[in-house]
Design an enzyme around this catalytic site. Structure first.
Site, mmCIF file in Angstrom:
data_model
loop_
_atom_site.group_PDB
_atom_site.id
_atom_site.type_symbol
_atom_site.label_atom_id
_atom_site.label_comp_id
_atom_site.label_asym_id
_atom_site.label_seq_id
_atom_site.Cartn_x
_atom_site.Cartn_y
_atom_site.Cartn_z
ATOM 1 N N CYS A 115 20.901 -3.571 2.964
ATOM 2 C CA CYS A 115 21.253 -2.152 2.744
ATOM 3 C C CYS A 115 22.319 -1.710 3.816
ATOM 4 O O CYS A 115 22.906 -0.694 3.765
ATOM 5 C CB CYS A 115 20.106 -1.290 2.474
ATOM 6 S SG CYS A 115 19.157 -1.835 1.095
ATOM 7 N N HIS A 254 21.067 6.104 4.912
ATOM 8 C CA HIS A 254 21.045 5.411 3.847
ATOM 9 C C HIS A 254 20.047 6.104 2.843
ATOM 10 O O HIS A 254 19.045 6.428 3.171
ATOM 11 C CB HIS A 254 20.410 4.059 4.204
ATOM 12 C CG HIS A 254 20.027 3.174 3.113
ATOM 13 N ND1 HIS A 254 20.595 2.825 1.939
ATOM 14 C CD2 HIS A 254 18.857 2.324 3.086
ATOM 15 C CE1 HIS A 254 20.294 2.321 1.014
ATOM 16 N NE2 HIS A 254 18.861 1.522 1.837
ATOM 17 N N ASN A 284 18.265 3.941 -4.866
ATOM 18 C CA ASN A 284 18.705 3.219 -3.683
ATOM 19 C C ASN A 284 19.940 2.365 -4.195
ATOM 20 O O ASN A 284 19.541 1.393 -4.969
ATOM 21 C CB ASN A 284 17.519 2.621 -3.117
ATOM 22 C CG ASN A 284 17.940 1.577 -1.888
ATOM 23 O OD1 ASN A 284 19.087 1.238 -1.543
ATOM 24 N ND2 ASN A 284 16.844 0.885 -1.077
HETATM 25 O O1 UT7 Z 1 16.717 -0.146 1.308
HETATM 26 C C1 UT7 Z 1 15.692 -0.638 1.946
HETATM 27 C C2 UT7 Z 1 14.664 -0.895 0.894
HETATM 28 N N1 UT7 Z 1 13.687 -0.205 0.698
HETATM 29 C C3 UT7 Z 1 12.957 0.688 1.162
HETATM 30 O O2 UT7 Z 1 13.330 1.564 1.772
HETATM 31 C C4 UT7 Z 1 11.736 0.889 0.652
HETATM 32 C C5 UT7 Z 1 10.717 1.529 1.587
HETATM 33 N N2 UT7 Z 1 9.506 1.836 1.045
HETATM 34 C C6 UT7 Z 1 9.096 3.101 0.279
HETATM 35 O O3 UT7 Z 1 9.988 3.816 -0.083
HETATM 36 C C7 UT7 Z 1 7.693 3.153 -0.280
HETATM 37 O O4 UT7 Z 1 6.850 2.499 0.574
HETATM 38 C C8 UT7 Z 1 7.409 3.021 -1.730
HETATM 39 C C9 UT7 Z 1 8.369 4.135 -2.615
HETATM 40 C C10 UT7 Z 1 8.105 1.866 -2.381
HETATM 41 C C11 UT7 Z 1 6.068 3.142 -2.059
HETATM 42 O O5 UT7 Z 1 5.580 4.423 -1.701
HETATM 43 P P1 UT7 Z 1 4.075 4.352 -1.044
HETATM 44 O O6 UT7 Z 1 3.899 5.589 -0.689
HETATM 45 O O7 UT7 Z 1 4.327 3.353 0.157
HETATM 46 O O8 UT7 Z 1 3.123 3.732 -2.147
HETATM 47 P P2 UT7 Z 1 2.288 2.491 -2.079
HETATM 48 O O9 UT7 Z 1 3.180 1.249 -1.943
HETATM 49 O O10 UT7 Z 1 1.288 2.509 -0.962
HETATM 50 O O11 UT7 Z 1 1.687 2.584 -3.392
HETATM 51 C C12 UT7 Z 1 0.520 3.343 -3.886
HETATM 52 C C13 UT7 Z 1 -0.028 3.093 -5.116
HETATM 53 C C14 UT7 Z 1 -0.532 1.840 -5.427
HETATM 54 O O12 UT7 Z 1 -1.494 1.820 -6.206
HETATM 55 P P3 UT7 Z 1 -2.918 1.694 -5.288
HETATM 56 O O13 UT7 Z 1 -2.988 0.315 -4.931
HETATM 57 O O14 UT7 Z 1 -3.121 2.508 -4.327
HETATM 58 O O15 UT7 Z 1 -4.010 1.815 -6.446
HETATM 59 C C15 UT7 Z 1 0.657 1.165 -6.132
HETATM 60 O O16 UT7 Z 1 0.111 0.367 -6.957
HETATM 61 O O17 UT7 Z 1 1.181 3.357 -5.991
HETATM 62 C C16 UT7 Z 1 1.167 2.341 -7.171
HETATM 63 N N3 UT7 Z 1 2.578 2.244 -7.518
HETATM 64 C C17 UT7 Z 1 3.155 2.953 -8.536
HETATM 65 N N4 UT7 Z 1 2.420 3.838 -9.565
HETATM 66 C C18 UT7 Z 1 3.190 4.159 -9.996
HETATM 67 C C19 UT7 Z 1 3.616 1.461 -6.939
HETATM 68 N N5 UT7 Z 1 4.752 1.635 -7.798
HETATM 69 C C20 UT7 Z 1 4.327 2.482 -8.841
HETATM 70 C C21 UT7 Z 1 4.933 3.209 -9.618
HETATM 71 N N6 UT7 Z 1 4.385 3.950 -10.369
HETATM 72 N N7 UT7 Z 1 6.351 2.842 -9.593
#
Ligand code: UT7
Length: 327
Positions: A115, A254, A284
């Site tokens: 990115c 970004h 993104n």
């Molecule tokens: O350009 C660079 C590329 N990437 C990024 O910038 C991404 C950087 N990371 C992020 O933006 C965040 O880490 C995310 C948005 C990807 C995830 O947010 P988070 O607050 O870190 O959530 P998490 O990964 O800790 O997930 C929390 C929960 C999980 O469930 P459990 O294990 O706590 O039961 C996930 O399975 O949310 C669940 N989950 C979802 N639930 C509903 C993950 N994706 C989804 C979804 N809808 N789409």
């Protein structure tokens, strides 16, 4: 004081017409508008149709930027396309863009820096022009990430979108791009990748069955890295150019996640009025994110003449980069 500076002469952008909302995604995977909005700030994203490719959006963004700059394609000495979703592995998407624009004099190459690709390409093009390579360059960030998303994986498919942004650069006597800082940490390569389709796991029935041709990401680790590096890269470039963060008139980070943007802005002490945000509309868009935001900021009149504009990117690699521009 230098004799020559590289300035941005024009900007452009293009996104697909098709809008995919969080409510549409609720019908596709186990997710909710509430989850996506609260965790990312994204409400909708643009998705290419099956015939549209990265170079199609690159072309439209480039044509706009050239028109805004008052430059014809034949005047270009260099075309760089930053992308992680080229039309094909080779030739470079920049060559396809050259063909479609009719920019017969330009040297062409793609830049793959996740990115951060656009910020990297901007830096390389600026140095190419200042080093005597020519007088005019086109730098594009363009993606069709929808084509490499696993639409069964809710942890990634809700985050990304398609589009392109472009700038035309020219040599001049007035300050333009003041400084940049680029960095990488290959130790984090595994945090964000597409494992299949190249020399590690060449395309086979098995790679397709194992879904290796799709984006895999450790979101939590990338999140922590992003917040830390956005702050560091911003501080470094502003200091390198001899300014303070208070003097920045617009911060264009970004657009990956509103929580990353807010947390970095807070750490930097940059109030929300000085931060450009459009992540709610496009998600993104990887390499396209910073140049689309720059073009929208330009069209909305948010880039004051002679104001300081701070661009910051981070992404797969891991990579990061920042640019300070006198507009
Ligand atoms: O350009 C660079 C590329 N990437 C990024 O910038 C991404 C950087 N990371 C992020 O933006 C965040 O880490 C995310 C948005 C990807 C995830 O947010 P988070 O607050 O870190 O959530 P998490 O990964 O800790 O997930 C929390 C929960 C999980 O469930 P459990 O294990 O706590 O039961 C996930 O399975 O949310 C669940 N989950 C979802 N639930 C509903 C993950 N994706 C989804 C979804 N809808 N789409």
């Amino acid at each position: 004081m230098r004799d020559h500076w590289v300035r941005i002469l024009g900007t452009g952008s293009s996104v697909p017409e098709k809008i995919l909302t969080n409510y549409d995604l609720e019908q596709m995977v186990d997710t909710s508008d509430e989850w996506i909005t609260s965790r990312t700030g994204i409400k909708e994203r643009r998705i290419a149709n099956s015939n549209e490719t990265t170079s199609d959006f690159a072309l439209r963004a480039a044509q706009q930027a050239l028109e805004a700059a008052g430059i014809s394609p034949e005047e270009l000495d260099l075309i760089m396309v930053a992308t992680v979703t080229p039309d094909m592995l080779f030739p470079a998407t920049a060559c396809l863009l050259q063909r479609d624009l009719g920019a017969s004099r330009a040297a062409c190459l793609d830049v793959e820096a996740g990115c951060t690709g656009f910020v990297y390409a901007l830096s390389m093009a600026e140095k190419y022009l200042r080093g005597g390579g020519g007088e005019k360059a086109l730098v594009v960030g363009a993606e069709t990430l929808s084509k490499i998303l696993d639409w069964q994986d809710r942890s990634t498919c809700v985050l990304f979108g398609d589009g392109a942004g472009a700038v035309v650069l020219g040599l001049g006597e007035e300050p333009g791009i003041l400084a940049d800082c680029l960095g990488s940490d290959g130790g984090g390569a595994h945090l964000l990748e597409i494992p299949g389709g190249c020399s590690r796991f060449p395309a086979s029935h098995q790679t397709v069955e194992n879904r290796l041709h799709y984006i895999k990401m450790n979101g939590n680790e990338v999140f922590k890295f992003a917040v830390r590096i956005m702050e560091e890269a911003s501080r470094r470039v502003v200091q390198k150019a001899g300014f303070s963060l208070d003097e920045v008139s617009l911060f264009i980070p970004h657009q990956a996640n509103i929580r990353i943007i807010q947390s970095a802005s807070r750490r930097l002490g940059i109030a929300s009025e000085r931060v450009f945000v459009n992540v709610h509309k496009y998600g993104n868009t990887s390499s396209a994110s910073v140049p689309i935001a720059l073009d929208e900021a330009n069209k909305e009149g948010r880039l004051e003449k002679e104001g300081l504009v701070l661009l910051v990117g981070f992404g797969a690699g891991l990579t990061w980069g920042s640019t300070l521009i006198r507009w």
